[in-house]
Design a protein around this motif. Structure first.
Motif, mmCIF file in Angstrom:
data_model
loop_
_atom_site.group_PDB
_atom_site.id
_atom_site.type_symbol
_atom_site.label_atom_id
_atom_site.label_comp_id
_atom_site.label_asym_id
_atom_site.label_seq_id
_atom_site.Cartn_x
_atom_site.Cartn_y
_atom_site.Cartn_z
ATOM 1 N N MET A 180 57.154 44.119 48.624
ATOM 2 C CA MET A 180 56.108 43.781 47.711
ATOM 3 C C MET A 180 55.397 42.546 48.244
ATOM 4 S SD MET A 180 56.425 42.970 43.666
ATOM 5 C CE MET A 180 57.534 44.331 43.484
ATOM 6 N N ASN A 181 54.077 42.564 48.142
ATOM 7 C CA ASN A 181 53.302 41.473 48.705
ATOM 8 C C ASN A 181 52.296 40.976 47.660
ATOM 9 O OD1 ASN A 181 52.234 39.657 50.468
ATOM 10 N ND2 ASN A 181 51.202 41.149 51.741
ATOM 11 N N TYR A 182 52.382 39.710 47.323
ATOM 12 C CA TYR A 182 51.466 39.108 46.373
ATOM 13 C C TYR A 182 50.503 38.207 47.136
ATOM 14 C CZ TYR A 182 55.118 40.291 43.021
ATOM 15 O OH TYR A 182 56.046 40.933 42.284
ATOM 16 N N GLN A 183 49.249 38.169 46.674
ATOM 17 C CA GLN A 183 48.282 37.268 47.281
ATOM 18 C C GLN A 183 47.610 36.463 46.173
ATOM 19 O OE1 GLN A 183 45.632 39.648 49.642
ATOM 20 N NE2 GLN A 183 47.163 40.028 51.204
ATOM 21 N N TYR A 184 47.966 35.193 46.121
ATOM 22 C CA TYR A 184 47.401 34.304 45.126
ATOM 23 C C TYR A 184 46.574 33.240 45.838
ATOM 24 C CZ TYR A 184 50.943 36.217 41.988
ATOM 25 O OH TYR A 184 51.729 37.050 41.241
ATOM 26 N N SER A 185 45.547 32.755 45.150
ATOM 27 C CA SER A 185 44.759 31.665 45.713
ATOM 28 C C SER A 185 45.610 30.402 45.730
ATOM 29 C CB SER A 185 43.495 31.435 44.881
ATOM 30 O OG SER A 185 43.838 30.909 43.613
ATOM 31 N N GLN A 186 45.219 29.450 46.537
ATOM 32 C CA GLN A 186 45.943 28.175 46.607
ATOM 33 C C GLN A 186 45.938 27.489 45.242
ATOM 34 O OE1 GLN A 186 47.959 27.364 48.667
ATOM 35 N NE2 GLN A 186 47.224 27.094 50.740
ATOM 36 N N GLU A 187 44.817 27.590 44.545
ATOM 37 C CA GLU A 187 44.711 26.964 43.235
ATOM 38 C C GLU A 187 45.715 27.578 42.258
ATOM 39 O OE1 GLU A 187 41.533 27.134 39.671
ATOM 40 O OE2 GLU A 187 40.710 26.529 41.611
ATOM 41 N N ALA A 188 45.822 28.894 42.265
ATOM 42 C CA ALA A 188 46.774 29.573 41.375
ATOM 43 C C ALA A 188 48.207 29.196 41.736
ATOM 44 C CB ALA A 188 46.589 31.079 41.447
ATOM 45 N N GLN A 189 48.512 29.132 43.012
ATOM 46 C CA GLN A 189 49.859 28.753 43.452
ATOM 47 C C GLN A 189 50.209 27.351 42.972
ATOM 48 O OE1 GLN A 189 50.170 29.260 47.690
ATOM 49 N NE2 GLN A 189 49.813 31.458 47.585
ATOM 50 N N LYS A 190 49.286 26.435 43.060
ATOM 51 C CA LYS A 190 49.540 25.058 42.618
ATOM 52 C C LYS A 190 49.759 24.994 41.108
ATOM 53 C CE LYS A 190 47.029 22.771 46.322
ATOM 54 N NZ LYS A 190 45.844 21.980 46.671
ATOM 55 N N ARG A 191 48.938 25.744 40.336
ATOM 56 C CA ARG A 191 49.084 25.750 38.872
ATOM 57 C C ARG A 191 50.441 26.310 38.462
ATOM 58 N NH1 ARG A 191 44.021 28.338 38.610
ATOM 59 N NH2 ARG A 191 45.113 30.178 37.859
ATOM 60 N N ILE A 192 50.851 27.415 39.082
ATOM 61 C CA ILE A 192 52.126 28.033 38.737
ATOM 62 C C ILE A 192 53.286 27.133 39.148
ATOM 63 C CG2 ILE A 192 53.642 29.995 39.222
ATOM 64 C CD1 ILE A 192 51.049 31.693 39.440
ATOM 65 N N SER A 193 53.209 26.546 40.339
ATOM 66 C CA SER A 193 54.272 25.648 40.806
ATOM 67 C C SER A 193 54.410 24.429 39.904
ATOM 68 C CB SER A 193 53.993 25.196 42.234
ATOM 69 O OG SER A 193 54.096 26.280 43.119
ATOM 70 N N ALA A 194 53.302 23.960 39.379
ATOM 71 C CA ALA A 194 53.333 22.772 38.522
ATOM 72 C C ALA A 194 54.057 23.050 37.200
ATOM 73 C CB ALA A 194 51.912 22.288 38.248
ATOM 74 N N LEU A 195 54.120 24.299 36.780
ATOM 75 C CA LEU A 195 54.810 24.633 35.530
ATOM 76 C C LEU A 195 56.309 24.397 35.632
ATOM 77 C CD1 LEU A 195 53.045 27.982 34.598
ATOM 78 C CD2 LEU A 195 52.699 25.745 33.538
ATOM 79 N N GLY A 196 56.884 24.687 36.793
ATOM 80 C CA GLY A 196 58.323 24.551 36.984
ATOM 81 C C GLY A 196 59.050 25.834 36.615
ATOM 82 N N GLN A 197 60.216 26.011 37.213
ATOM 83 C CA GLN A 197 60.997 27.231 37.024
ATOM 84 C C GLN A 197 61.440 27.424 35.579
ATOM 85 O OE1 GLN A 197 64.223 27.465 39.810
ATOM 86 N NE2 GLN A 197 62.987 28.637 41.264
ATOM 87 N N ALA A 198 61.834 26.371 34.912
ATOM 88 C CA ALA A 198 62.326 26.497 33.535
ATOM 89 C C ALA A 198 61.246 27.055 32.614
ATOM 90 C CB ALA A 198 62.813 25.148 33.019
ATOM 91 N N THR A 199 60.023 26.608 32.766
ATOM 92 C CA THR A 199 58.917 27.092 31.944
ATOM 93 C C THR A 199 58.627 28.556 32.237
ATOM 94 O OG1 THR A 199 57.949 24.880 31.932
ATOM 95 C CG2 THR A 199 56.503 26.693 31.321
ATOM 96 N N ILE A 200 58.681 28.923 33.509
ATOM 97 C CA ILE A 200 58.432 30.314 33.894
ATOM 98 C C ILE A 200 59.534 31.216 33.352
ATOM 99 C CG2 ILE A 200 58.188 31.884 35.853
ATOM 100 C CD1 ILE A 200 56.934 29.467 37.379
ATOM 101 N N VAL A 201 60.786 30.782 33.435
ATOM 102 C CA VAL A 201 61.910 31.558 32.894
ATOM 103 C C VAL A 201 61.721 31.756 31.395
ATOM 104 C CG1 VAL A 201 64.375 31.484 32.384
ATOM 105 C CG2 VAL A 201 63.573 30.926 34.665
ATOM 106 N N THR A 202 61.374 30.703 30.685
ATOM 107 C CA THR A 202 61.158 30.787 29.237
ATOM 108 C C THR A 202 60.047 31.775 28.921
ATOM 109 O OG1 THR A 202 61.875 28.504 28.957
ATOM 110 C CG2 THR A 202 60.598 29.475 27.153
ATOM 111 N N PHE A 203 58.971 31.714 29.675
ATOM 112 C CA PHE A 203 57.850 32.630 29.461
ATOM 113 C C PHE A 203 58.282 34.079 29.666
ATOM 114 C CE2 PHE A 203 54.474 35.201 31.372
ATOM 115 C CZ PHE A 203 53.561 35.208 30.333
ATOM 116 N N ILE A 204 58.975 34.351 30.763
ATOM 117 C CA ILE A 204 59.402 35.719 31.065
ATOM 118 C C ILE A 204 60.387 36.223 30.016
ATOM 119 C CG2 ILE A 204 60.734 37.120 32.716
ATOM 120 C CD1 ILE A 204 59.308 35.602 34.945
#
Length: 64
Positions: A1-25
């Protein structure tokens, strides 16, 4: 599987942190997550569709 995100999107997602992403999912209903996990590659060493495999797929998705 291959994802292509813009640099801006990657920075926004990384800034959330893993705990926030886990909670969201984990807020997404399990039946919807199962449908989404079906398209992810199988995880070697886990029984298909077992809770442990779904958790491992989630972990791999988040770290990706």
């Amino acid at each position: 599987m291959n994802y292509q995100y813009s640099q801006e999107a990657q920075k926004r997602i990384s800034a959330l942190g893993q705990a926030t992403i886990v909670t969201f999912i984990e807020d997404v209903p399990l039946n919807i997550r199962k449908d989404a996990y079906k398209i992810l590659p199988k995880v070697q060493g886990f029984r298909p569709n077992s809770p442990a495999e779904l958790k491992e797929k989630q972990k791999r998705l988040i770290t990706h």
